[in-house]
Write a protein that holds these residues in place. Structure first.
Motif, PDB file in Angstrom:
ATOM      1  N   LEU A   1       0.845  -1.193   0.000  1.00  8.93           N
ATOM      2  CA  LEU A   1       0.000   0.000   0.000  1.00  8.93           C
ATOM      3  C   LEU A   1       0.878   1.240   0.000  1.00  8.93           C
ATOM      4  O   LEU A   1       1.991   1.210   0.524  1.00  8.93           O
ATOM      5  CB  LEU A   1      -0.897   0.022   1.239  1.00  8.93           C
ATOM      6  N   ALA A   2       0.369   2.312  -0.577  1.00  9.94           N
ATOM      7  CA  ALA A   2       1.082   3.585  -0.561  1.00  9.94           C
ATOM      8  C   ALA A   2       0.098   4.678  -0.157  1.00  9.94           C
ATOM      9  O   ALA A   2      -1.043   4.703  -0.620  1.00  9.94           O
ATOM     10  CB  ALA A   2       1.681   3.892  -1.929  1.00  9.94           C
ATOM     11  N   GLY A   3       0.556   5.557   0.744  1.00  3.65           N
ATOM     12  CA  GLY A   3      -0.303   6.637   1.217  1.00  3.65           C
ATOM     13  C   GLY A   3       0.505   7.635   2.023  1.00  3.65           C
ATOM     14  O   GLY A   3       1.709   7.801   1.791  1.00  3.65           O
ATOM     15  N   VAL A   4      -0.163   8.240   2.982  1.00  5.29           N
ATOM     16  CA  VAL A   4       0.465   9.277   3.791  1.00  5.29           C
ATOM     17  C   VAL A   4       0.283   8.950   5.266  1.00  5.29           C
ATOM     18  O   VAL A   4      -0.799   8.524   5.693  1.00  5.29           O
ATOM     19  CB  VAL A   4      -0.142  10.663   3.477  1.00  5.29           C
TER      20      VAL A   4
ATOM     21  N   TRP B   1       0.051  19.994  16.506  1.00  2.00           N
ATOM     22  CA  TRP B   1       1.067  20.578  15.610  1.00  2.00           C
ATOM     23  C   TRP B   1       1.915  19.487  14.979  1.00  2.00           C
ATOM     24  O   TRP B   1       2.322  18.540  15.649  1.00  2.00           O
ATOM     25  CB  TRP B   1       1.950  21.559  16.384  1.00  2.00           C
ATOM     26  N   PRO B   2       2.213  19.616  13.689  1.00  2.00           N
ATOM     27  CA  PRO B   2       2.955  18.567  12.970  1.00  2.00           C
ATOM     28  C   PRO B   2       4.361  18.332  13.532  1.00  2.00           C
ATOM     29  O   PRO B   2       5.058  19.280  13.869  1.00  2.00           O
ATOM     30  CB  PRO B   2       3.067  19.117  11.548  1.00  2.00           C
ATOM     31  N   ILE B   3       4.701  17.070  13.625  1.00  2.00           N
ATOM     32  CA  ILE B   3       6.067  16.667  13.949  1.00  2.00           C
ATOM     33  C   ILE B   3       6.692  16.026  12.716  1.00  2.00           C
ATOM     34  O   ILE B   3       7.816  16.321  12.354  1.00  2.00           O
ATOM     35  CB  ILE B   3       6.114  15.696  15.148  1.00  2.00           C
ATOM     36  N   LEU B   4       5.928  15.153  12.057  1.00  2.00           N
ATOM     37  CA  LEU B   4       6.481  14.414  10.924  1.00  2.00           C
ATOM     38  C   LEU B   4       5.364  14.002   9.970  1.00  2.00           C
ATOM     39  O   LEU B   4       4.287  13.590  10.403  1.00  2.00           O
ATOM     40  CB  LEU B   4       7.207  13.165  11.443  1.00  2.00           C
ATOM     41  N   LEU B   5       5.644  14.126   8.687  1.00  2.00           N
ATOM     42  CA  LEU B   5       4.706  13.693   7.655  1.00  2.00           C
ATOM     43  C   LEU B   5       5.493  12.931   6.600  1.00  2.00           C
ATOM     44  O   LEU B   5       6.541  13.395   6.157  1.00  2.00           O
ATOM     45  CB  LEU B   5       4.017  14.903   7.006  1.00  2.00           C
ATOM     46  N   LEU B   6       4.981  11.767   6.230  1.00  2.00           N
ATOM     47  CA  LEU B   6       5.611  10.959   5.185  1.00  2.00           C
ATOM     48  C   LEU B   6       4.588  10.707   4.088  1.00  2.00           C
ATOM     49  O   LEU B   6       3.534  10.130   4.327  1.00  2.00           O
ATOM     50  CB  LEU B   6       6.091   9.614   5.746  1.00  2.00           C
ATOM     51  N   ARG B   7       4.918  11.174   2.905  1.00  2.00           N
ATOM     52  CA  ARG B   7       4.089  10.884   1.728  1.00  2.00           C
ATOM     53  C   ARG B   7       4.863   9.877   0.884  1.00  2.00           C
ATOM     54  O   ARG B   7       5.906  10.192   0.316  1.00  2.00           O
ATOM     55  CB  ARG B   7       3.830  12.159   0.933  1.00  2.00           C
TER      56      ARG B   7
ATOM     57  N   ALA C   1      -5.146  13.779  -2.035  1.00  2.00           N
ATOM     58  CA  ALA C   1      -5.780  14.392  -0.868  1.00  2.00           C
ATOM     59  C   ALA C   1      -5.251  13.824   0.457  1.00  2.00           C
ATOM     60  O   ALA C   1      -5.405  14.449   1.503  1.00  2.00           O
ATOM     61  CB  ALA C   1      -7.290  14.208  -0.939  1.00  2.00           C
ATOM     62  N   SER C   2      -4.622  12.669   0.403  1.00  2.00           N
ATOM     63  CA  SER C   2      -4.087  12.052   1.618  1.00  2.00           C
ATOM     64  C   SER C   2      -3.069  12.940   2.324  1.00  2.00           C
ATOM     65  O   SER C   2      -2.909  12.864   3.540  1.00  2.00           O
ATOM     66  CB  SER C   2      -3.451  10.697   1.299  1.00  2.00           C
TER      67      SER C   2
ATOM     68  N   ALA D   1      -3.360   8.236   9.278  1.00  2.00           N
ATOM     69  CA  ALA D   1      -2.965   7.507   8.072  1.00  2.00           C
ATOM     70  C   ALA D   1      -4.064   7.666   7.042  1.00  2.00           C
ATOM     71  O   ALA D   1      -5.255   7.609   7.370  1.00  2.00           O
ATOM     72  CB  ALA D   1      -2.739   6.034   8.389  1.00  2.00           C
ATOM     73  N   SER D   2      -3.669   7.881   5.808  1.00  2.00           N
ATOM     74  CA  SER D   2      -4.624   7.960   4.711  1.00  2.00           C
ATOM     75  C   SER D   2      -4.066   7.147   3.548  1.00  2.00           C
ATOM     76  O   SER D   2      -3.066   7.530   2.932  1.00  2.00           O
ATOM     77  CB  SER D   2      -4.858   9.422   4.305  1.00  2.00           C
ATOM     78  N   PHE D   3      -4.745   6.021   3.301  1.00  2.00           N
ATOM     79  CA  PHE D   3      -4.314   5.099   2.252  1.00  2.00           C
ATOM     80  C   PHE D   3      -5.492   4.844   1.315  1.00  2.00           C
ATOM     81  O   PHE D   3      -6.111   5.794   0.869  1.00  2.00           O
ATOM     82  CB  PHE D   3      -3.738   3.820   2.875  1.00  2.00           C
TER      83      PHE D   3
END
Length: 161
Positions: free
Chosen positions: A54-57, A66-72, A80-81, A140-142
């Motif tokens: 699977l691939a997502g965010v 508040w954001p610490i880490l985001l992986l796309r 939109a993920s 998580a958004s997949f």
């Protein structure tokens, strides 16, 4: 009389100092989510996603949302993920509950919940809890809501939960 006044003043100062120390000690007990912990969470979530092809965010936020880490990930299922994952994480952290709970409330007739401004009431956001304290959230958004939850749970498992 003067000696009694000094003793009273000294006693008051000692009492204030002890109260202040007690208040400061309470602040030291607050758990915080570090970048290193966020990296560990995201790595475990990413490994689960890759294991399932699977691939997502994946996003991790602190207790204030508040954001610490985001992986796309490459080839994420939905563009939109990149917005949904951090919003799910933020919602889970600020409401201190899984976003699925909020989605279920709406689906069961609590339609007014959709008016909560800037929150995402969709499966896939989980609070990050350490020693009973919410220290952040993972979103998580997949491709499906169930995969979103599965991947977020894998991230939490990296902390031993």
């Amino acid at each position: 009389m003067q000696k009694l006044g000094r003793v009273t003043l000294l006693t008051s100062l000692v009492a204030l100092t002890l109260q202040a120390q007690g208040a400061v000690a309470q602040l030291f007990d607050k758990k915080v989510l570090t970048l290193a912990a966020a990296e560990k969470i995201v790595a475990a979530a990413k490994a689960e996603a890759e294991h399932n092809r699977l691939a997502g965010v994946i996003a991790v936020v602190d207790d204030g949302g508040w954001p610490i880490l985001l992986l796309r990930m490459d080839n994420a299922a939905y563009v939109a993920s990149a917005e949904l994952a951090p919003q799910k994480a933020r919602t889970a952290a600020l409401f201190k509950k899984p976003t699925e709970t909020l989605e279920n409330a709406i689906n069961q007739g609590r339609v007014a919940a959709v008016t909560a401004h800037d929150f995402t009431e969709m499966k896939g956001g989980l609070p990050i809890v350490v020693d009973g304290q919410v220290v952040g959230g993972i979103g998580a958004s997949f491709d499906t809501p169930d995969h979103d939850v599965q991947i977020a749970q894998a991230g939490l498992a990296a902390l031993g939960h």
